[in-house]
Structure formats: structure tokens, C-alpha cells
Design an enzyme around this catalytic site. Structure first.
Site, PDB file in Angstrom:
ATOM      1  N   ARG A   1       8.843  -2.743  28.723  1.00 28.40           N
ATOM      2  CA  ARG A   1       8.769  -2.047  27.440  1.00 28.40           C
ATOM      3  C   ARG A   1       8.935  -0.537  27.684  1.00 28.40           C
ATOM      4  NH1 ARG A   1       3.234  -3.057  24.347  1.00 28.40           N
ATOM      5  NH2 ARG A   1       4.335  -4.821  23.434  1.00 28.40           N
TER       6      ARG A   1
ATOM      7  N   ILE B   1       0.816  -1.226   0.000  1.00 30.78           N
ATOM      8  CA  ILE B   1       0.000   0.000   0.000  1.00 30.78           C
ATOM      9  C   ILE B   1       0.847   1.273   0.000  1.00 30.78           C
ATOM     10  CG2 ILE B   1      -2.055  -1.074   1.018  1.00 30.78           C
ATOM     11  CD1 ILE B   1      -1.260   0.265   3.712  1.00 30.78           C
TER      12      ILE B   1
ATOM     13  N   TYR C   1       6.807  -8.466  30.873  1.00 29.29           N
ATOM     14  CA  TYR C   1       7.447  -7.152  30.964  1.00 29.29           C
ATOM     15  C   TYR C   1       7.186  -6.537  32.345  1.00 29.29           C
ATOM     16  CZ  TYR C   1       7.672  -7.320  25.796  1.00 29.29           C
ATOM     17  OH  TYR C   1       7.903  -7.660  24.488  1.00 29.29           O
TER      18      TYR C   1
ATOM     19  N   LYS D   1       3.005 -11.462  19.667  1.00 32.33           N
ATOM     20  CA  LYS D   1       2.044 -10.831  20.561  1.00 32.33           C
ATOM     21  C   LYS D   1       1.885 -11.721  21.797  1.00 32.33           C
ATOM     22  CE  LYS D   1       1.047  -7.537  17.528  1.00 32.33           C
ATOM     23  NZ  LYS D   1       0.335  -7.783  16.320  1.00 32.33           N
TER      24      LYS D   1
ATOM     25  N   LYS E   1      -1.083   5.123  14.040  1.00 27.31           N
ATOM     26  CA  LYS E   1      -2.501   4.792  13.841  1.00 27.31           C
ATOM     27  C   LYS E   1      -3.371   6.031  14.093  1.00 27.31           C
ATOM     28  CE  LYS E   1      -4.187   1.310  13.024  1.00 27.31           C
ATOM     29  NZ  LYS E   1      -4.477   0.584  11.737  1.00 27.31           N
TER      30      LYS E   1
ATOM     31  N   TYR F   1       3.795   3.129  17.281  1.00 28.26           N
ATOM     32  CA  TYR F   1       2.669   2.419  16.649  1.00 28.26           C
ATOM     33  C   TYR F   1       1.374   3.206  16.818  1.00 28.26           C
ATOM     34  CZ  TYR F   1      -1.309  -0.803  16.397  1.00 28.26           C
ATOM     35  OH  TYR F   1      -2.535  -1.366  16.122  1.00 28.26           O
ATOM     36  N   SER F   2       1.039   3.542  18.074  1.00 30.15           N
ATOM     37  CA  SER F   2      -0.258   4.194  18.285  1.00 30.15           C
ATOM     38  C   SER F   2      -0.284   5.589  17.675  1.00 30.15           C
ATOM     39  CB  SER F   2      -0.639   4.222  19.768  1.00 30.15           C
ATOM     40  OG  SER F   2       0.360   4.819  20.551  1.00 30.15           O
TER      41      SER F   2
ATOM     42  N   THR G   1      -7.209   1.119  16.418  1.00 29.00           N
ATOM     43  CA  THR G   1      -6.940   0.521  17.726  1.00 29.00           C
ATOM     44  C   THR G   1      -7.333   1.479  18.849  1.00 29.00           C
ATOM     45  OG1 THR G   1      -5.097  -0.061  19.181  1.00 29.00           O
ATOM     46  CG2 THR G   1      -4.564   1.378  17.377  1.00 29.00           C
ATOM     47  N   ASP G   2      -7.600   0.905  20.018  1.00 31.66           N
ATOM     48  CA  ASP G   2      -7.875   1.757  21.196  1.00 31.66           C
ATOM     49  C   ASP G   2      -6.599   2.430  21.710  1.00 31.66           C
ATOM     50  OD1 ASP G   2      -6.602  -0.460  22.279  1.00 31.66           O
ATOM     51  OD2 ASP G   2      -8.114  -0.866  23.820  1.00 31.66           O
ATOM     52  N   GLU G   3      -5.431   2.000  21.202  1.00 34.38           N
ATOM     53  CA  GLU G   3      -4.170   2.550  21.724  1.00 34.38           C
ATOM     54  C   GLU G   3      -4.005   4.031  21.370  1.00 34.38           C
ATOM     55  OE1 GLU G   3      -0.821  -0.122  21.358  1.00 34.38           O
ATOM     56  OE2 GLU G   3      -2.143  -1.867  21.346  1.00 34.38           O
TER      57      GLU G   3
ATOM     58  N   LEU H   1      -7.271  -2.884   6.719  1.00 33.69           N
ATOM     59  CA  LEU H   1      -6.624  -3.422   7.926  1.00 33.69           C
ATOM     60  C   LEU H   1      -5.109  -3.470   7.813  1.00 33.69           C
ATOM     61  CD1 LEU H   1      -9.304  -5.753   7.417  1.00 33.69           C
ATOM     62  CD2 LEU H   1      -8.757  -5.816   9.834  1.00 33.69           C
TER      63      LEU H   1
ATOM     64  N   PRO I   1       8.393 -14.461  28.948  1.00 34.15           N
ATOM     65  CA  PRO I   1       8.836 -13.106  29.287  1.00 34.15           C
ATOM     66  C   PRO I   1       7.665 -12.202  29.662  1.00 34.15           C
ATOM     67  CG  PRO I   1       8.922 -13.449  26.905  1.00 34.15           C
ATOM     68  CD  PRO I   1       8.417 -14.715  27.500  1.00 34.15           C
TER      69      PRO I   1
HETATM   70  P1  NAD Z   1      -1.064  -8.237  11.492  1.00 33.93           P
HETATM   71  O1  NAD Z   1       0.274  -7.648  11.732  1.00 33.93           O
HETATM   72  O2  NAD Z   1      -1.342  -9.638  11.926  1.00 33.93           O
HETATM   73  O3  NAD Z   1      -1.400  -8.182   9.928  1.00 33.93           O
HETATM   74  C1  NAD Z   1      -1.125  -7.067   9.131  1.00 33.93           C
HETATM   75  C2  NAD Z   1      -1.226  -7.485   7.679  1.00 33.93           C
HETATM   76  O4  NAD Z   1      -0.945  -6.314   6.881  1.00 33.93           O
HETATM   77  C3  NAD Z   1      -0.222  -8.557   7.280  1.00 33.93           C
HETATM   78  O5  NAD Z   1      -0.862  -9.550   6.504  1.00 33.93           O
HETATM   79  C4  NAD Z   1       0.811  -7.803   6.460  1.00 33.93           C
HETATM   80  O6  NAD Z   1       1.408  -8.604   5.447  1.00 33.93           O
HETATM   81  C5  NAD Z   1      -0.029  -6.682   5.858  1.00 33.93           C
HETATM   82  N1  NAD Z   1       0.788  -5.509   5.525  1.00 33.93           N
HETATM   83  C6  NAD Z   1       1.699  -4.887   6.307  1.00 33.93           C
HETATM   84  N2  NAD Z   1       2.266  -3.863   5.639  1.00 33.93           N
HETATM   85  C7  NAD Z   1       1.685  -3.824   4.413  1.00 33.93           C
HETATM   86  C8  NAD Z   1       1.826  -2.986   3.285  1.00 33.93           C
HETATM   87  N3  NAD Z   1       2.720  -1.978   3.269  1.00 33.93           N
HETATM   88  N4  NAD Z   1       1.054  -3.220   2.202  1.00 33.93           N
HETATM   89  C9  NAD Z   1       0.155  -4.246   2.193  1.00 33.93           C
HETATM   90  N5  NAD Z   1      -0.013  -5.078   3.234  1.00 33.93           N
HETATM   91  C10 NAD Z   1       0.742  -4.874   4.337  1.00 33.93           C
HETATM   92  O7  NAD Z   1      -2.097  -7.210  12.137  1.00 33.93           O
HETATM   93  P2  NAD Z   1      -3.483  -7.470  12.872  1.00 33.93           P
HETATM   94  O8  NAD Z   1      -3.221  -7.730  14.300  1.00 33.93           O
HETATM   95  O9  NAD Z   1      -4.283  -8.420  12.083  1.00 33.93           O
HETATM   96  O10 NAD Z   1      -4.124  -6.017  12.766  1.00 33.93           O
HETATM   97  C11 NAD Z   1      -4.908  -5.651  11.633  1.00 33.93           C
HETATM   98  C12 NAD Z   1      -5.418  -4.226  11.831  1.00 33.93           C
HETATM   99  O11 NAD Z   1      -6.200  -4.150  13.006  1.00 33.93           O
HETATM  100  C13 NAD Z   1      -4.294  -3.202  11.978  1.00 33.93           C
HETATM  101  O12 NAD Z   1      -4.694  -2.028  11.290  1.00 33.93           O
HETATM  102  C14 NAD Z   1      -4.230  -2.960  13.476  1.00 33.93           C
HETATM  103  O13 NAD Z   1      -3.770  -1.652  13.750  1.00 33.93           O
HETATM  104  C15 NAD Z   1      -5.674  -3.132  13.865  1.00 33.93           C
HETATM  105  N6  NAD Z   1      -5.913  -3.592  15.246  1.00 33.93           N
HETATM  106  C16 NAD Z   1      -5.269  -4.701  15.734  1.00 33.93           C
HETATM  107  C17 NAD Z   1      -5.552  -5.137  17.027  1.00 33.93           C
HETATM  108  C18 NAD Z   1      -4.898  -6.382  17.593  1.00 33.93           C
HETATM  109  O14 NAD Z   1      -5.097  -6.692  18.772  1.00 33.93           O
HETATM  110  N7  NAD Z   1      -4.139  -7.147  16.826  1.00 33.93           N
HETATM  111  C19 NAD Z   1      -6.466  -4.445  17.816  1.00 33.93           C
HETATM  112  C20 NAD Z   1      -7.104  -3.314  17.277  1.00 33.93           C
HETATM  113  C21 NAD Z   1      -6.837  -2.913  15.991  1.00 33.93           C
HETATM  114  P1  TYD Z   2       0.961  -7.153  22.937  1.00 33.28           P
HETATM  115  O1  TYD Z   2       0.361  -8.483  22.657  1.00 33.28           O
HETATM  116  O2  TYD Z   2       2.266  -6.795  22.288  1.00 33.28           O
HETATM  117  O3  TYD Z   2      -0.150  -6.066  22.609  1.00 33.28           O
HETATM  118  P2  TYD Z   2      -0.162  -4.457  22.902  1.00 33.28           P
HETATM  119  O4  TYD Z   2       1.174  -4.020  23.344  1.00 33.28           O
HETATM  120  O5  TYD Z   2      -0.528  -3.895  21.567  1.00 33.28           O
HETATM  121  O6  TYD Z   2      -1.217  -4.265  23.942  1.00 33.28           O
HETATM  122  O7  TYD Z   2       1.185  -7.021  24.505  1.00 33.28           O
HETATM  123  C1  TYD Z   2       0.092  -7.175  25.409  1.00 33.28           C
HETATM  124  C2  TYD Z   2       0.627  -6.858  26.795  1.00 33.28           C
HETATM  125  O8  TYD Z   2       1.572  -7.874  27.181  1.00 33.28           O
HETATM  126  C3  TYD Z   2       1.389  -5.547  26.878  1.00 33.28           C
HETATM  127  O9  TYD Z   2       1.111  -4.920  28.131  1.00 33.28           O
HETATM  128  C4  TYD Z   2       2.844  -5.945  26.803  1.00 33.28           C
HETATM  129  C5  TYD Z   2       2.861  -7.305  27.467  1.00 33.28           C
HETATM  130  N1  TYD Z   2       3.864  -8.262  26.948  1.00 33.28           N
HETATM  131  C6  TYD Z   2       4.690  -8.958  27.851  1.00 33.28           C
HETATM  132  O10 TYD Z   2       4.614  -8.774  29.088  1.00 33.28           O
HETATM  133  N2  TYD Z   2       5.600  -9.845  27.348  1.00 33.28           N
HETATM  134  C7  TYD Z   2       5.729 -10.078  26.011  1.00 33.28           C
HETATM  135  O11 TYD Z   2       6.605 -10.892  25.601  1.00 33.28           O
HETATM  136  C8  TYD Z   2       4.875  -9.377  25.103  1.00 33.28           C
HETATM  137  C9  TYD Z   2       4.976  -9.578  23.622  1.00 33.28           C
HETATM  138  C10 TYD Z   2       3.951  -8.476  25.631  1.00 33.28           C
END
Ligand code: NAD
Ligand code: TYD
Length: 350
Positions: free
Chosen positions: A287, A61, A213, A195, A160, A156-157, A131-133, A82, A211
Site C-alpha cells: 500500500r 450527511i 501487502y 478489510k 478523520k 483517510y486518517s 480512529t487511532d490512525e 459513526l 493478498p
Molecule cells: P463502514 O464503512 O463499515 O460503515 C460506514 C457507514 O457509514 C456505512 O453504513 C455507510 O453507508 C455510512 N455512510 C457513509 N457515507 C455516508 C454519508 N455521506 N451519509 C450517511 N451515511 C454514510 O465503517 P466502520 O468500519 O463501521 O466504521 C465506523 C466508524 O468507526 C467510522 O467513523 C470509522 O472511522 C470509525 N472506526 C473504524 C474502525 C474499524 O476498524 N473499522 C476503527 C476505529 C474507528
Molecule cells: P485494513 O483492514 O484495510 O485496515 P487499516 O488499513 O485501516 O489498518 O488493513 C489491515 C492491515 O492489513 C493493513 O496493514 C493493510 C493490510 N492488508 C493486506 O495486507 N492485504 C489486504 O488485502 C488488505 C485489505 C489489507
């Protein structure tokens, strides 16, 4: 026939959204656009890859020319966006990738939609998933609502938040028919094991340290990924243009408690003595700038669209753990290669 572009469909949440749309809307043509970064994996969609209403397009993108041409060649009626760089820790070590994909990539899509639709917005919709972040960090009390001021604290946040503002600006300035949602932490099948939840499951299976944090006192509000996909379906079809919806699980956990919960379920499933996995818990350096607490007030989507999470956490975490235990090949594939380098850099090779 409606043409819908879903970006990031090979990733964690995107794969559940693509599957849901392909199955529930045979009258739609679903285009899945994904760059297949480390987080994107077509195995996530192997069960639907031959469906007649599904098409995968590999592309980035951030590539403006490619995106413009894709929109010219395929007159999309809707976009569900997404694609993103999604991991906070990676944004701390490499913010620029987040700026490029999350901000520049989003603007490329907004421009392409604007150029395609040219003010004819009947039946058109651009849905931005966020995201809520973006709201920052809560103390012990309170919840994020749709009117909570933005206060993003990680690269990141912040990226977004920036994309959310741009999406709203395109609505205000060019009347682009946008809708947005900001969701809490998701868990479930297909989540890359960087994650928290899949990382802990993977490490317990392999008898590696878990691990945590800092002291593990940070709090997240966890939602099963298919419940997020059902909310996305509703908002795409029934959400009001220009509006934002918060989506949450009403399911707050301190990190240390969720890790212990996973340990006890894993002990049972792996026939290990109760308490075995907990011994692997290791407190590691916190972190940088770690947000203390996220919690969503999802009253608006409940009142306006009658959405509520359908799965209790007890059931969701069992399903998730079962999926990872039954999909070892998936885990082996995604944790080969680059993952090992990432893991060494993050956790010192433990
Ligand atoms: P993810 O990292 O698992 O997947 C992201 C996807 O985007 C991957 O398939 C990757 O290949 C693709 N991508 C990355 N860069 C790209 C680019 N430049 N062009 C085209 N494709 C690209 O992420 P996710 O956890 O599935 O999150 C999806 C969306 O939801 C994101 O926008 C994220 O901010 C949002 N979101 C995630 C969470 C969560 O808990 N994971 C919560 C709230 C919102
Ligand atoms: P994560 O899954 O990275 O989501 P986010 O940071 O977007 O909320 O992390 C969830 C929580 O867990 C966050 O408070 C950071 C913590 N965390 C650990 O304690 N150890 C780990 O190895 C990871 C990846 C996250």
C-alpha cells in the site's frame, strides 16, 4: 424518552452499536441515519428492524439542508456519529469522497446540533467516533495515548483527524458538549470484505489468493467489534464532556501472522489438510504510504470508566469465522455488483 441519532448505523461498527442501544435502552428512541453506500447494509439489522424504539432514516450527511431539517423535525438529545468513508485503500484512489463525508458531513452534524440545542446543553451530547490512525505510525516500540500529537498519513486518517479537530473546536468555541474516542482496528461480524480479516476469510473459502501487502510485517492492534460497542455505550453515558478516550484491544499482530492464524482455523473448520490455506498467501505490491504499526494505550478508559476488552482474540476470531461461514448469503449479497469491479482494480482480477 431520549431521542438518539446514530449515524452510519447500517455499517460494520454502527450496526453493533445500534443493536446494543435498541436492546439495552428501550426507553430511548434510536434513529439510524445512513446513506446506504456500498458499506451500508440493512441486512445487518434485520433482527431489530421491527423494534418499537428503532427507526431507520436513509440520508446523506453531506446534504446540509436534509440534515438541518432532520434535526428540526426531531429534537435529538444525543448524536453518536459513526458515518464515514472508512477504507484506507479507497481513500488513496478517491480522496474527495473522504473529504466530503468525513469532514463536511461532520461539520453539517455539528452545525445542526448547535442550532438545535442553542446553548441549552443540559442532557445533550455529541459523540464523535474516530480512529487511532490519526496519530500516524509507530516504530517497533511505544503506544498511542490521548496526548500523542496528531500525525495522520493517509487521506483517510487525515480526513478523520480533521473531523476530530473540528469537533474539539466546536467544544472550545461554542461549548458544544462533545466527547470523542479513537479506536484501534475492529474485527467481527458484518465487516465488509475489503478489510483484511473478512477479505482473507472470504478468499480462503473461495480458494482465491490471499493478498498480503509487502512482506506482511505491518502491525495492527485488533479489537472485537462488540467490545468497541460496549466502550461506546460507556463513553456516551459516562465519559466526561470535552474528553477523548483511546480504545484498543491490547492485541498486536503482524499481518502475516494474523493471515496464517486465519488459515489454520479455516483449514480446521473446512476439514482441509493443515497447511492448505497458507498455500494461497500471495505477497502483493505494498500500500502507498503504508503505516507500519498502530498500538493503543487504553489506560485512561480502564482507569476512568473501568472498561477492558472482554473477549480474547482466540475466541473472537473463532466467532468471526463462524459468523462468515454461517452467513454465506450476506457475503454473496455484499460481494455482488460493485465489489467485483473494486476487487479487479485492487488485485488485478486474481
Ligand atoms: P463502514 O464503512 O463499515 O460503515 C460506514 C457507514 O457509514 C456505512 O453504513 C455507510 O453507508 C455510512 N455512510 C457513509 N457515507 C455516508 C454519508 N455521506 N451519509 C450517511 N451515511 C454514510 O465503517 P466502520 O468500519 O463501521 O466504521 C465506523 C466508524 O468507526 C467510522 O467513523 C470509522 O472511522 C470509525 N472506526 C473504524 C474502525 C474499524 O476498524 N473499522 C476503527 C476505529 C474507528
Ligand atoms: P485494513 O483492514 O484495510 O485496515 P487499516 O488499513 O485501516 O489498518 O488493513 C489491515 C492491515 O492489513 C493493513 O496493514 C493493510 C493490510 N492488508 C493486506 O495486507 N492485504 C489486504 O488485502 C488488505 C485489505 C489489507
Amino acid at each position: 424518552m431520549k431521542k438518539i441519532l446514530i449515524t452510519g448505523g447500517a455499517g460494520f461498527i454502527g450496526s453493533h452499536v445500534v443493536r446494543r442501544f435498541v436492546k439495552n435502552y428501550p426507553e430511548y428512541e434510536i434513529f439510524n441515519l445512513d446513506a446506504l453506500t456500498y458499506a451500508g447494509n440493512l441486512e445487518n439489522l434485520s433482527d431489530i428492524k421491527n423494534e418499537p424504539n428503532y427507526l431507520f432514516v436513509k440520508g446523506d450527511i453531506t446534504d446540509q439542508v436534509f440534515i438541518d431539517n432532520l434535526f428540526k423535525e426531531n429534537a435529538f438529545d444525543g448524536v453518536i456519529h459513526l458515518a464515514a468513508e472508512s477504507h484506507v485503500d479507497r481513500s488513496i484512489t478517491n480522496p474527495m469522497e473522504f473529504i466530503m463525508t468525513n469532514i463536511v458531513g461532520t461539520v453539517n452534524l455539528l452545525n445542526a446540533a448547535r442550532n438545535l440545542w442553542k446553548g441549552n446543553f443540559e442532557g445533550k451530547r455529541f459523540y464523535h467516533i474516530s480512529t487511532d490512525e490519526v496519530y500516524g505510525s509507530l516504530g517497533d516500540e511505544g503506544f498511542f495515548t490521548e496526548t500523542t500529537p496528531y500525525d495522520p498519513k493517509s487521506p483517510y486518517s487525515a480526513s478523520k483527524a480533521s473531523s476530530d479537530h473540528l469537533v474539539r473546536a466546536y467544544h472550545n468555541t461554542y461549548k458544544l458538549p462533545v466527547v470523542l474516542s479513537n479506536c484501534s482496528n475492529n474485527y467481527g461480524p458484518n465487516q465488509f470484505p475489503e478489510k483484511l480479516i473478512p477479505l482473507i476469510i472470504h478468499n480462503i473459502e473461495n480458494n482465491k489468493p490471499l493478498p498480503v501487502y509487502g512482506k506482511g510485517l505491518n502491525i495492527r492492534d485488533w479489537l472485537y467489534v462488540e467490545d468497541h460497542a460496549s466502550a461506546i455505550d460507556l463513553i456516551f453515558h459516562k465519559g466526561t464532556v470535552g474528553e477523548t478516550y483511546n480504545i484498543g484491544g491490547n492485541n498486536e499482530w503482524r499481518n502475516i501472522d494474523i493471515v496464517k492464524k486465519i488459515c489454520s482455523v479455516m483449514d480446521r473448520k473446512l476439514n482441509r489438510e493443515p497447511g492448505t490455506s497458507e498455500k494461497l498467501i500471495t505477497n502483493v505490491t505494498d500500500r502507498a504510504g503504508h503505516d507500519l504499526r498502530y498500538a493503543i494505550d487504553a489506560t485512561k478508559i480502564k482507569n476512568e470508566l473501568s472498561w477492558e476488552p472482554s473477549l480474547q482474540f482466540e475466541e473472537g476470531i473463532e466467532k468471526t469465522i463462524d459468523w462468515y461461514l454461517n452467513n454465506k448469503e450476506w457475503l454473496n449479497n455484499v460481494t455482488s455488483g460493485d465489489y467485483q469491479n473494486y476487487y479487479k482494480k485492487m488485485y488485478g482480477g486474481r
